[in-house]
Design a protein around this motif. Structure first.
Motif, PDB file in Angstrom:
ATOM      1  N   SER A  11       0.830  -1.209   0.000  1.00  0.00           N
ATOM      2  CA  SER A  11       0.000   0.000   0.000  1.00  0.00           C
ATOM      3  C   SER A  11       0.858   1.250   0.000  1.00  0.00           C
ATOM      4  O   SER A  11       1.954   1.260   0.572  1.00  0.00           O
ATOM      5  CB  SER A  11      -0.910   0.016   1.229  1.00  0.00           C
ATOM      6  N   GLN A  13       0.362   5.859  -0.479  1.00  0.00           N
ATOM      7  CA  GLN A  13      -0.501   7.008  -0.722  1.00  0.00           C
ATOM      8  C   GLN A  13      -0.217   7.557  -2.113  1.00  0.00           C
ATOM      9  O   GLN A  13       0.869   7.356  -2.671  1.00  0.00           O
ATOM     10  CB  GLN A  13      -0.268   8.078   0.335  1.00  0.00           C
ATOM     11  N   THR A  87      -4.252   6.734  -7.673  1.00  0.00           N
ATOM     12  CA  THR A  87      -5.251   5.755  -7.221  1.00  0.00           C
ATOM     13  C   THR A  87      -5.616   4.800  -8.355  1.00  0.00           C
ATOM     14  O   THR A  87      -5.941   3.640  -8.107  1.00  0.00           O
ATOM     15  CB  THR A  87      -6.506   6.460  -6.696  1.00  0.00           C
ATOM     16  N   THR A  90      -4.066   1.239  -8.653  1.00  0.00           N
ATOM     17  CA  THR A  90      -4.490   0.141  -7.786  1.00  0.00           C
ATOM     18  C   THR A  90      -4.907  -1.059  -8.633  1.00  0.00           C
ATOM     19  O   THR A  90      -5.763  -0.950  -9.507  1.00  0.00           O
ATOM     20  CB  THR A  90      -5.660   0.574  -6.899  1.00  0.00           C
ATOM     21  N   THR A 112      -2.067  -1.209  -3.777  1.00  0.00           N
ATOM     22  CA  THR A 112      -3.205  -0.369  -3.425  1.00  0.00           C
ATOM     23  C   THR A 112      -2.718   1.047  -3.164  1.00  0.00           C
ATOM     24  O   THR A 112      -1.847   1.258  -2.316  1.00  0.00           O
ATOM     25  CB  THR A 112      -3.920  -0.902  -2.179  1.00  0.00           C
ATOM     26  N   SER A 114      -3.906   4.835  -2.115  1.00  0.00           N
ATOM     27  CA  SER A 114      -4.990   5.591  -1.494  1.00  0.00           C
ATOM     28  C   SER A 114      -4.767   7.089  -1.673  1.00  0.00           C
ATOM     29  O   SER A 114      -3.630   7.560  -1.778  1.00  0.00           O
ATOM     30  CB  SER A 114      -5.094   5.239  -0.020  1.00  0.00           C
TER      31      SER A 114
END
Length: 115
Positions: A11, A13, A87, A90, A112, A114
Motif C-alpha cells: 500500500s 498514498q 489511485t 491500484t 493499493t 490511497s
C-alpha cells in the motif's frame, strides 16, 4: 520447471512509490522477453510495460514517466519501480516471461494506492 516469484507491492498514498520484483528460476532466460501486467477490479488484464531480450523497454501511456522496468544483468530478476503513484494504479500486478512459444506468469501481487 520455470517459476516466477513476485515480491514487493503493498500500500502507498497517492504520490508515493513502490517497487515490485519478480525472480525467475528453472530455465535459461537470455533470449526471453519479460513484462508487467496489471488487473484492476472489474477490468481486463492490462499490459503495463515490457522489456525485450535486447533491453528495449515499452510502457503503456498511463505510466510513462512514472514507472521504470528493469532487469538485473543476469536477467534473472525483473523489477518495476513505480513513482508518483495514482489511485488508478491500484490493481493486482503480474510479471510475465515469454520464451519462444511459452508464457509463464508470477503469482500476482496487490498494489493499493490511497488518496
Amino acid at each position: 520447471q520455470v517459476q516466477l516469484v513476485q515480491s514487493g507491492g503493498g500500500s502507498a498514498q497517492a504520490g508515493g512509490s513502490l517497487k515490485l520484483s519478480c525472480a525467475a528460476s528453472g530455465g535459461f532466460f537470455r533470449w526471453c522477453a519479460m513484462a508487467w501486467y496489471r488487473q484492476a477490479p472489474g477490468k481486463e488484464r492490462e499490459l503495463v510495460s515490457t522489456i525485450s531480450n535486447d533491453g528495449t523497454t515499452n510502457y503503456v501511456d498511463s505510466v510513462k514517466g512514472r514507472f521504470t522496468i528493469s532487469q538485473d544483468s543476469a536477467k534473472i530478476t525483473l523489477y518495476l519501480q513505480m513513482n508518483s503513484l495514482k489511485t488508478d494504479d491500484t490493481a493486482v500486478y503480474y510479471c510475465s516471461l515469454v520464451c519462444i512459444a511459452n508464457t509463464y506468469w508470477g503469482q500476482g501481487t496487490q498494489v493499493t494506492v490511497s488518496s
